[in-house]
Motif scaffolding. Structure first.
Motif, mmCIF file in Angstrom:
data_model
loop_
_atom_site.group_PDB
_atom_site.id
_atom_site.type_symbol
_atom_site.label_atom_id
_atom_site.label_comp_id
_atom_site.label_asym_id
_atom_site.label_seq_id
_atom_site.Cartn_x
_atom_site.Cartn_y
_atom_site.Cartn_z
ATOM 1 N N ASP A 385 0.831 -1.209 0.000
ATOM 2 C CA ASP A 385 0.000 0.000 0.000
ATOM 3 C C ASP A 385 0.865 1.257 0.000
ATOM 4 N N TRP A 386 1.936 1.253 0.783
ATOM 5 C CA TRP A 386 2.864 2.382 0.762
ATOM 6 C C TRP A 386 3.469 2.534 -0.635
ATOM 7 N N GLY A 387 3.719 1.409 -1.275
ATOM 8 C CA GLY A 387 4.294 1.451 -2.612
ATOM 9 C C GLY A 387 3.397 2.170 -3.602
ATOM 10 N N ARG A 388 2.096 1.963 -3.502
ATOM 11 C CA ARG A 388 1.168 2.666 -4.407
ATOM 12 C C ARG A 388 1.270 4.181 -4.206
ATOM 13 N N ASP A 389 1.335 4.597 -2.928
ATOM 14 C CA ASP A 389 1.437 6.031 -2.648
ATOM 15 C C ASP A 389 2.729 6.612 -3.223
ATOM 16 N N VAL A 390 3.832 5.906 -3.010
ATOM 17 C CA VAL A 390 5.130 6.411 -3.464
ATOM 18 C C VAL A 390 5.203 6.407 -4.985
ATOM 19 N N LEU A 391 4.670 5.370 -5.614
ATOM 20 C CA LEU A 391 4.724 5.315 -7.074
ATOM 21 C C LEU A 391 3.898 6.439 -7.689
ATOM 22 N N ALA A 392 2.809 6.812 -7.054
ATOM 23 C CA ALA A 392 2.016 7.943 -7.558
ATOM 24 C C ALA A 392 2.825 9.236 -7.511
ATOM 25 N N ILE A 393 3.612 9.412 -6.457
ATOM 26 C CA ILE A 393 4.470 10.595 -6.372
ATOM 27 C C ILE A 393 5.534 10.561 -7.466
ATOM 28 N N GLN A 403 8.899 14.515 -20.399
ATOM 29 C CA GLN A 403 9.600 13.725 -21.411
ATOM 30 C C GLN A 403 8.947 12.363 -21.658
ATOM 31 N N GLY A 404 7.772 12.126 -21.083
ATOM 32 C CA GLY A 404 7.098 10.838 -21.262
ATOM 33 C C GLY A 404 7.770 9.696 -20.527
ATOM 34 N N GLU A 405 8.583 9.998 -19.538
ATOM 35 C CA GLU A 405 9.369 8.957 -18.863
ATOM 36 C C GLU A 405 8.539 8.089 -17.934
ATOM 37 N N GLU A 406 7.320 8.499 -17.635
ATOM 38 C CA GLU A 406 6.499 7.711 -16.720
ATOM 39 C C GLU A 406 6.185 6.327 -17.266
ATOM 40 N N ARG A 407 6.323 6.122 -18.563
ATOM 41 C CA ARG A 407 6.055 4.792 -19.126
ATOM 42 C C ARG A 407 7.038 3.753 -18.605
ATOM 43 N N TYR A 408 8.199 4.184 -18.148
ATOM 44 C CA TYR A 408 9.179 3.230 -17.635
ATOM 45 C C TYR A 408 8.784 2.651 -16.276
ATOM 46 N N LEU A 409 7.744 3.198 -15.659
ATOM 47 C CA LEU A 409 7.243 2.675 -14.389
ATOM 48 C C LEU A 409 6.295 1.496 -14.575
ATOM 49 N N ALA A 410 5.942 1.149 -15.811
ATOM 50 C CA ALA A 410 4.926 0.123 -16.061
ATOM 51 C C ALA A 410 5.199 -1.194 -15.323
ATOM 52 N N PRO A 411 6.450 -1.703 -15.272
ATOM 53 C CA PRO A 411 6.662 -2.955 -14.537
ATOM 54 C C PRO A 411 6.323 -2.846 -13.047
ATOM 55 N N LEU A 412 6.518 -1.672 -12.468
ATOM 56 C CA LEU A 412 6.192 -1.492 -11.055
ATOM 57 C C LEU A 412 4.682 -1.407 -10.857
ATOM 58 N N ASP A 413 3.972 -0.807 -11.812
ATOM 59 C CA ASP A 413 2.513 -0.827 -11.765
ATOM 60 C C ASP A 413 2.001 -2.262 -11.725
ATOM 61 N N ALA A 414 2.567 -3.104 -12.572
ATOM 62 C CA ALA A 414 2.121 -4.504 -12.640
ATOM 63 C C ALA A 414 2.408 -5.235 -11.326
ATOM 64 N N ILE A 415 3.568 -4.972 -10.737
ATOM 65 C CA ILE A 415 3.910 -5.630 -9.484
ATOM 66 C C ILE A 415 2.967 -5.195 -8.364
ATOM 67 N N LEU A 416 2.688 -3.912 -8.276
ATOM 68 C CA LEU A 416 1.809 -3.436 -7.213
ATOM 69 C C LEU A 416 0.364 -3.855 -7.451
ATOM 70 N N GLU A 417 -0.034 -3.997 -8.695
ATOM 71 C CA GLU A 417 -1.390 -4.452 -8.993
ATOM 72 C C GLU A 417 -1.571 -5.918 -8.605
ATOM 73 N N SER A 418 -0.597 -6.746 -8.966
ATOM 74 C CA SER A 418 -0.707 -8.186 -8.723
ATOM 75 C C SER A 418 -0.183 -8.614 -7.352
ATOM 76 N N GLY A 419 0.720 -7.800 -6.791
ATOM 77 C CA GLY A 419 1.408 -8.205 -5.565
ATOM 78 C C GLY A 419 2.525 -9.199 -5.803
ATOM 79 N N GLU A 420 2.805 -9.507 -7.062
ATOM 80 C CA GLU A 420 3.803 -10.527 -7.407
ATOM 81 C C GLU A 420 5.094 -9.862 -7.850
ATOM 82 N N THR A 421 6.134 -9.952 -7.035
ATOM 83 C CA THR A 421 7.447 -9.438 -7.401
ATOM 84 C C THR A 421 8.113 -10.371 -8.408
ATOM 85 N N GLN A 422 9.280 -9.948 -8.917
ATOM 86 C CA GLN A 422 10.050 -10.849 -9.776
ATOM 87 C C GLN A 422 10.308 -12.172 -9.063
#
Length: 447
Positions: A385-393, A403-422
Motif C-alpha cells: 500500500d505504501w508502494g502505491r502512494d510512493v509510485l504515484a508521487i 519527457q514521457g518517462e512515466e512509461r518506464y514505471l509500467a513494470p512497477l505498476d504490474a507488481i503493485l497491482e498483482s502483488g507478485e514481485t520478480q
C-alpha cells in the motif's frame, strides 16, 4: 575507485577538506544527470557453471569487447575493466559483469545505452558459449564454486570480510545489483534527497526483490541479496542514523566516514592492506608497518567507495537497495528515483510522507523486507500500500519533467497491482512449469 596508476596523492590537511570533497558534487539543476550501474552473472550455457577469469571466460569477454571501442584497464597486466568515454565496465569479485553507465540527461538515453550494452555483450558472449543473467543472488553456485577475479583489492577484502560478518564473502561473490546515481543541488538538497531515499530504500528492496533461490532450491526469502547486506559488515552498511540527526550535512557525513574501518590504499600501482585502522587513525598516525605513507585525497575517495550504506553519498547519491533484474526493471529503478527526487514538488511530497519515520522503524522495515517483500507490515499497512502512494508521487515527478518517462514505471505498476514481485514470479514458475528445476532460471533470465 582508483585504478592502478590513477591515485590522487594530494595531501589531506583538514577534515573540512574532506567535507569539501563531497560538496564539490553540488550542481545546478541543468547539469543533473542519470547514471545507471547494473551487474549480471555469467554462466556457461553447456553446464550453467560460473565462468572463470580464464580460459574462455571473463577475460575473453573483456578482450572481445575491445573490438567495440572499449579500452582496457589493467591490474598487474590483467585486464580487469574497460573504459569508453564516460562509461566503464568492471568486474565484481566473482566475475559479475558490470556496466557503469555514462551520466545521461534522460530515461530515453538510459534505455538506449542499456540496449546497446546488451547487444555488445551478446555479440561477444555468443562465440564463447556464455550467457549473462541479472539476478540478485546466484541461484545455483555455492560460494566455493564461484571464481575470484585477479583484482588486488579483492584479495584484501577476501581476508577481511569473514572477520566482520557471516555473509560478506557471499556479498562479494554471489550478489548482483542495479543502482542509479543521481545529483544534488547543494547541501540542503543533498540532505533532503538522502533522507527520502534512505527511508524509501526498503520499499525499493521489496519492489525489486529477485533472489528467491540459492544452491538450486528456494531459500525462503524474496531477496536473499537483501538479507546478505544485513550480515556483511555493520560498520559500513545499512541506514546510518547520522543522516537523520539535526545539523547533518557534508561535514557530519565526513566525520562519520572517518570512523569507518579501512580496507586498503594504493601506492605505486599496488594495493596495500590497511585493515585494522579507521581513516581518522590513518590521518593522525599513518599506516602501521608503512612509515612515510600519509593520507591523500585519493585514499579518501577510495575509502568513501567502501562505505556500503543503503544510499551512498559520494559526489552524487547512489541508490543501492535493489536486486539486479530484467532490463525493464533496470529502467524502472531509474525512473522510480528520478521521479521522486528530480522534481521539486515530488521530492517535497516524498519528504512529507517519510518526515516522521524514525530510524528504528526504518531499520526494522529493512530487516523485514527480505522475507516479506511487499507483504511486510509498516505502520499498520502492508508495504504494498505504501508502494502505491510512493509510485504515484514518482509518476507525478516524471510527468512534470515532460519527457514521457512515466512509461518506464509500467513494470512497477504490474507488481503493485498483482502483488507478485520478480521473485514471486520465479517461485511460481519453478513450482509449476519447471517442475522444481531451479536451473531453468539462468536461461530464462538471460539478457
Amino acid at each position: 575507485m582508483s585504478n592502478p596508476g590513477e591515485a590522487d596523492l594530494t595531501p589531506i590537511t583538514s577534515v573540512r577538506q574532506l567535507a569539501e570533497w563531497f560538496a564539490q558534487g553540488s550542481k545546478p539543476r541543468a547539469d543533473w544527470r542519470i547514471g545507471v550501474e547494473h551487474e549480471k552473472f555469467g554462466f556457461r550455457r553447456g553446464d550453467l557453471s560460473p565462468p572463470p577469469y580464464e580460459p574462455q571466460g571473463i577475460r575473453a569477454m573483456l578482450e572481445g569487447l575491445q573490438a567495440h571501442g572499449w579500452e582496457p584497464i589493467l591490474d598487474n597486466g590483467n585486464p580487469i575493466g574497460l573504459k569508453r568515454g564516460q562509461a566503464s565496465i568492471s568486474l565484481e569479485p566473482g566475475g559479475q559483469f558490470e556496466l557503469s553507465g555514462a551520466p545521461l540527461e534522460g530515461m530515453d538515453a538510459v534505455a538506449a545505452e542499456l540496449e546497446n550494452h546488451i547487444a555488445e555483450v551478446r555479440a561477444v558472449a555468443a562465440p564463447l558459449d556464455l550467457g549473462f543473467a541479472p539476478l540478485g543472488f546466484h541461484p545455483l553456485a555455492t560460494r566455493e564454486q564461484m571464481p575470484w577475479m585477479p583484482k588486488g583489492r579483492y584479495a584484501i577484502m577476501r581476508q577481511y570480510m569473514p572477520r566482520v560478518g557471516r555473509m560478506g564473502l557471499d556479498m562479494m561473490l554471489r550478489t548482483c545489483t542495479v543502482q542509479v546515481n543521481l545529483d544534488f543541488g547543494d547541501e540542503a538538497d543533498m540532505v533532503e534527497k538522502l533522507r527520502v531515499s534512505l527511508a524509501l530504500q526498503p520499499l525499493a528492496t521489496a519492489l525489486f526483490a529477485n533472489s528467491p533461490f540459492s544452491e538450486g532450491r528456494p531459500n525462503g526469502l524474496r531477496t536473499l541479496r537483501g538479507r546478505v547486506w544485513t550480515e556483511t559488515d555493520p560498520d559500513r552498511t545499512g541506514i546510518p542514523p547520522v543522516a537523520f540527526e539535526p545539523g547533518f550535512g557534508f561535514e557530519r557525513f565526513a566525520a562519520h566516514v572517518l570512523d569507518v574501518p579501512m580496507y586498503f590504499i594504493m601506492r605505486e600501482g599496488r594495493w596495500i592492506d590497511a585493515t585494522g585502522v579507521t581513516f581518522r587513525q590513518f590521518m593522525a598516525s599513518g599506516l602501521p608497518g608503512h612509515p612515510g605513507i600519509t593520507a591523500s585525497m585519493g585514499d579518501w575517495g577510495d575509502h568513501v567507495t567502501t562505505v556500503f550504506t543503503d544510499v551512498r553519498l559520494k559526489r552524487f547519491l547512489e541508490m543501492r537497495g535493489a536486486d539486479a533484474g530484467s532490463p525493464a526493471m533496470m529502467l524502472a529503478l531509474s525512473a522510480f528515483w528520478v521521479g521522486l527526487i528530480y522534481d521539486d514538488a515530488a521530492q517535497k511530497a516524498a519528504y512529507a510522507l517519510v518526515r516522521d519515520w524514525t530510524v528504528p522503524e526504518m531499520q526494522a522495515l529493512r530487516t523485514g523486507v527480505p522475507e516479506g517483500a511487499l507483504t511486510t507490515p509498516f505502520r499498520g499497512r502492508p508495504l504494498r500500500d505504501w508502494g502505491r502512494d510512493v509510485l504515484a508521487i514518482a509518476r507525478d515527478g516524471l510527468r512534470a519533467r515532460g519527457q514521457g518517462e512515466e512509461r518506464y514505471l509500467a513494470p512497477l505498476d504490474a507488481i503493485l497491482e498483482s502483488g507478485e514481485t520478480q521473485a514471486d514470479r520465479w517461485l511460481r514458475r519453478c513450482a509449476t512449469e519447471w517442475g522444481g528445476d531451479v536451473s531453468r532460471i539462468l536461461a530464462e533470465a538471460a539478457i
